[in-house]
Write an enzyme that holds these catalytic residues in place. Sequence first.
Site, PDB file in Angstrom:
ATOM      1  N   SER A  65     -12.748  -4.108  -5.752  1.00 37.51           N
ATOM      2  CA  SER A  65     -13.948  -3.736  -5.003  1.00 37.51           C
ATOM      3  C   SER A  65     -14.784  -2.758  -5.803  1.00 37.51           C
ATOM      4  CB  SER A  65     -13.539  -3.081  -3.686  1.00 37.51           C
ATOM      5  OG  SER A  65     -13.010  -1.792  -3.949  1.00 37.51           O
ATOM      6  N   LYS A  66     -15.986  -2.527  -5.312  1.00 37.89           N
ATOM      7  CA  LYS A  66     -16.883  -1.585  -5.959  1.00 37.89           C
ATOM      8  C   LYS A  66     -16.232  -0.201  -6.012  1.00 37.89           C
ATOM      9  CE  LYS A  66     -21.224   0.730  -4.909  1.00 37.89           C
ATOM     10  NZ  LYS A  66     -20.928   1.789  -5.856  1.00 37.89           N
TER      11      LYS A  66
END
Length: 513
Positions: free
Chosen positions: A261-262
């Site tokens: 994920s970011k």
Amino acid sequence: MQQKTRVRFAPSPTGPLHIGGVRTALYNYLYAKQTGGDFILRIEDTDTTRFVPGAEEYIQETFNWMGLSFDESPSKGGKYGPYRQSQRKEIYKKYVQELLEKGAAYIAFDTPEELEKARTEIPNFQYDASTRHHMRNSLTLSSEETESLLAAGAQYVVRIKVEPGHEIVVHDMIRGDVSINSSVLDDKVIYKSADELPTYHLANIVDDHLMEITHVIRGEEWLPSAPLHVWLYRSLGWEETMPCFAHLPLLLKPEGNGKLSKRDGDRLGFPVFPLKWKDPSSGDISSGYRESGYLPEAVINFLAFLGWNPGTEQEIFSLEELIAAFSFERCSKSGAKFDVEKAKWFNHQYILRLPDNQLAALFMPILEEKEIKVTPEKVTRIVSLVKDRIHFVKELWDQSAYFFVAPERYDEKTMRKRWKNDTTEQMQQLADLLRGIEDFSAENQEHIVMDWIQQNQFHMGNTMNAFRLAIVGEGKGVHMFHITEVIGKDETIKRLERAIQLIPTLMENLNKL
Ligand code: GLU
């Protein structure tokens, strides 16, 4: 004749493209080019609530930077266009109508409140064969009632009617045949009257069919939708031309537990987006591979290995080599762990392979910003000497500043260790020696200086490191005589004399402390 391969990358413009999406596009590209086929960009923007301005431009810019060009796309056009789903509204309506007429889909009027009520009353509620007869739809209402609701402008959705008890098989080139029973599927919404738009599922299938897509290559997160997609093909009578599927393994966190994920990127300091992105509503900035100094070729090579391997020891592959070597048989089913160090390693490898003048050209803007006046030829020579020490172009300055500017200070530890009582006198002799050298090439200097050290029985380490301290300001840098060759005789002697003048006083002050 074998049918021409046609693959599509079909992102939704809901924000910056995730690096996993870039990997999906790359595999599509590789397969298309390997088989002499077409690589198509289709923008899936039917979910107007999730539309983010600038996202489509970002996608285009990403592939321009990567050097992966589409054969057909919204900007390029093509004979299967338009390539933006929001511009294909009328096309989808026709197929919604067809499904309704066939009895393969039905109109549902249930309000959000009614749906909520069903969810609370019926355990594990799903809109399907077991529940649709209790709901407010064209199957339970008389045709007059349905007609009058429609005439009165009531909002509705169209749902696909999934018949239970059918075996649905998804032919997947990576996973083999994945089969499920249609009873587990629900009657998904395929069209909404509110915005006159189909949902993703219908638009996706209609377009894959009309655009004559032969292979659907996409992320594993779409595998759960695939049986419904097969059902839609069947309902539309398109089973014969249904594309093959390939669901690519997820990109996992570096630790291997869960989807990348970011936040992982922020936490571990690497980008998860190809280019820098500024969120148009929050103004938040996310870093990109391009701005972080990755070369597009390195990103391509690195991404190719996240889910595929050639089965040999070879790691460095040009795009052409990847096109030739790629295969679904060598794609893995299990998730691919993201490895930042490996990404850096690939970048380093590509920097080493870049012709020196090209690397110099990338360094030039940094030098200009620092107002350093230097010829491209000299920069080319300098980068050739230091490139094996860097992972990114931006690190070139730190590794080569001493070529451009004389030291402003001298490292204390090195001074204490290397500047002995007799060093000042030695360095004076060295300056005189160098002044007399006509051919200032590294080899010739080295030959003469080594002879001088030997004849005088100086301590090699101390002498050479004191010399380095005078020229570089600390105990680091490339081969000494390469440095002096590049900066030239005058500058070498100037730096030596400055050190001779300053270091003894600096040492005295240090000793007083
Ligand atoms: N629009 C979907 C996405 O955003 C496409 C999935 C597919 O390739 O079918 O990824």
